[in-house]
Design a protein around this motif. Structure first.
Motif, PDB file in Angstrom:
ATOM      1  N   ALA A  15       0.952  -1.188  -0.391  1.00  6.92           N
ATOM      2  CA  ALA A  15       0.412   0.011   0.192  1.00  6.92           C
ATOM      3  C   ALA A  15       0.864   1.221  -0.336  1.00  6.92           C
ATOM      4  O   ALA A  15       0.300   1.690  -0.941  1.00  6.92           O
ATOM      5  CB  ALA A  15      -0.814   0.125   1.272  1.00  6.92           C
ATOM      6  N   ALA A  16       1.874   1.335   0.505  1.00  6.53           N
ATOM      7  CA  ALA A  16       2.659   2.522   1.069  1.00  6.53           C
ATOM      8  C   ALA A  16       3.190   2.500  -0.144  1.00  6.53           C
ATOM      9  O   ALA A  16       3.908   3.853  -1.215  1.00  6.53           O
ATOM     10  CB  ALA A  16       4.053   2.343   1.921  1.00  6.53           C
ATOM     11  N   SER A  17       4.412   1.591  -1.101  1.00  2.08           N
ATOM     12  CA  SER A  17       4.690   1.662  -3.006  1.00  2.08           C
ATOM     13  C   SER A  17       3.946   2.687  -3.860  1.00  2.08           C
ATOM     14  O   SER A  17       3.795   2.952  -4.566  1.00  2.08           O
ATOM     15  CB  SER A  17       5.453   0.479  -3.053  1.00  2.08           C
ATOM     16  OG  SER A  17       4.281  -0.588  -3.143  1.00  2.08           O
ATOM     17  N   GLY A  18       1.735   1.591  -3.676  1.00  2.00           N
ATOM     18  CA  GLY A  18       0.985   2.203  -4.207  1.00  2.00           C
ATOM     19  C   GLY A  18       0.623   3.407  -4.588  1.00  2.00           C
ATOM     20  O   GLY A  18       0.750   4.047  -4.763  1.00  2.00           O
ATOM     21  N   ALA A  19       0.827   3.833  -3.061  1.00  6.47           N
ATOM     22  CA  ALA A  19       0.132   5.328  -2.193  1.00  6.47           C
ATOM     23  C   ALA A  19       1.605   6.422  -2.971  1.00  6.47           C
ATOM     24  O   ALA A  19       1.164   8.066  -3.143  1.00  6.47           O
ATOM     25  CB  ALA A  19       0.424   5.600  -1.046  1.00  6.47           C
ATOM     26  N   LEU A  20       2.810   5.749  -3.335  1.00  2.00           N
ATOM     27  CA  LEU A  20       4.120   6.725  -3.209  1.00  2.00           C
ATOM     28  C   LEU A  20       3.918   6.918  -4.554  1.00  2.00           C
ATOM     29  O   LEU A  20       4.471   7.903  -5.051  1.00  2.00           O
ATOM     30  CB  LEU A  20       5.235   6.077  -3.194  1.00  2.00           C
ATOM     31  CG  LEU A  20       5.871   6.459  -1.058  1.00  2.00           C
ATOM     32  CD1 LEU A  20       7.149   5.629  -1.701  1.00  2.00           C
ATOM     33  CD2 LEU A  20       5.867   7.313  -1.552  1.00  2.00           C
ATOM     34  N   VAL A  21       3.686   6.235  -5.949  1.00  3.71           N
ATOM     35  CA  VAL A  21       3.400   6.411  -7.049  1.00  3.71           C
ATOM     36  C   VAL A  21       1.961   6.513  -7.253  1.00  3.71           C
ATOM     37  O   VAL A  21       2.288   8.117  -8.505  1.00  3.71           O
ATOM     38  CB  VAL A  21       3.635   4.418  -7.761  1.00  3.71           C
ATOM     39  CG1 VAL A  21       2.525   4.835  -9.562  1.00  3.71           C
ATOM     40  CG2 VAL A  21       4.073   3.925  -7.793  1.00  3.71           C
ATOM     41  N   GLY A  22       1.149   6.971  -6.597  1.00  2.80           N
ATOM     42  CA  GLY A  22       0.210   8.423  -6.451  1.00  2.80           C
ATOM     43  C   GLY A  22       0.637   9.767  -6.588  1.00  2.80           C
ATOM     44  O   GLY A  22       0.263  10.156  -7.298  1.00  2.80           O
ATOM     45  N   VAL A  23       1.141   9.291  -5.614  1.00  2.00           N
ATOM     46  CA  VAL A  23       2.339  10.915  -5.117  1.00  2.00           C
ATOM     47  C   VAL A  23       2.279  11.381  -6.214  1.00  2.00           C
ATOM     48  O   VAL A  23       2.781  12.278  -6.634  1.00  2.00           O
ATOM     49  CB  VAL A  23       2.838  11.207  -3.752  1.00  2.00           C
ATOM     50  CG1 VAL A  23       3.959  12.503  -3.607  1.00  2.00           C
ATOM     51  CG2 VAL A  23       1.672  10.639  -2.672  1.00  2.00           C
ATOM     52  N   THR A  24       3.519  10.579  -6.624  1.00  2.00           N
ATOM     53  CA  THR A  24       4.675  10.341  -7.384  1.00  2.00           C
ATOM     54  C   THR A  24       3.157  10.560  -9.380  1.00  2.00           C
ATOM     55  O   THR A  24       3.953  11.927  -9.815  1.00  2.00           O
ATOM     56  CB  THR A  24       5.422  10.136  -8.135  1.00  2.00           C
ATOM     57  OG1 THR A  24       4.973   8.587  -8.617  1.00  2.00           O
ATOM     58  CG2 THR A  24       6.540   9.712  -7.323  1.00  2.00           C
TER      59      THR A  24
END
Length: 202
Positions: A15-24
């Motif tokens: 979830a953290a890796s996915g959310a980071l992609v969303g932020v970028t």
């Protein structure tokens, strides 16, 4: 209890890796949380659908959905600090991948799937969330790139099936599969290993 804790850790890492992609990708708070949650629980949902488990476990478990949503929300608000932990996130993602490959294979065996089907379902559980993440943000899925990600997951699932079929306890199979997949993934990141691509003429 330990297996459930490790599963939640894997979901949190995804979830953290996915959310980071969303932020970028500069998504709003809803978009970041959607990408994070789908990355965290997507592999487990695909696994359960393939096994005929209805409704999928993640959709009926508040701890699973709550963990994925909470981590995604946290990343949205503290993503500057999280970006500094990129290496740690990659390590957790590797652990999560190995764990999902192993648990997916064991769950498939427990539900009567054959050895080959269990290997494929375990690999699918490990990469499913990442594929959904990449599709949501309009990226070529990591599965289709040269990066060593799907291969460690599939080999780990096969190891789990082999160890389990040999009569060893499932806990040993889980440890063997998770350690192998995680180690191979981290070595590939460290040494920049990748699968060969086509030779394109100049």
């Amino acid at each position: 209890m330990l297996l459930r804790i490790l599963e939640l850790v894997g979901i949190a890492a995804f979830a953290a890796s996915g959310a980071l992609v969303g932020v970028t990708k500069r998504l709003d708070i809803f978009g970041v949380c959607v990408v994070g949650v789908f990355t965290g629980v997507g592999g487990g949902i695909v696994r359960d659908v393939l096994l005929g488990i209805h409704p999928p476990t993640a959709l009926g478990s508040w701890p699973i959905l709550g963990t994925a949503f909470g981590i995604s929300l946290l990343v949205f608000y503290v993503h500057f600090a999280v970006h500094r932990l990129r290496r740690e996130i990659l390590v957790l993602d590797a652990v999560g991948m190995g764990l999902f490959a192993s648990t997916g294979a064991v769950i498939a065996l427990d539900h009567g799937a054959g050895p080959l089907a269990s290997c494929l379902i375990g690999g699918t559980a490990a990469i499913g969330g990442g594929v959904l993440r990449d599709v949501l943000v309009n990226e070529v899925p990591l599965l289709l790139q040269k990066d060593l990600y799907a291969v460690p997951a599939l080999i780990a699932a096969a190891l789990v099936v082999a160890v389990s079929e040999s009569g060893a306890p499932n806990n040993i199979a889980l440890v063997v599969g998770t350690v192998f997949a995680t180690t191979l993934r981290l070595l590939a990141l460290w040494r920049h290993w990748s699968l060969p691509g086509p030779r394109i003429p100049e």
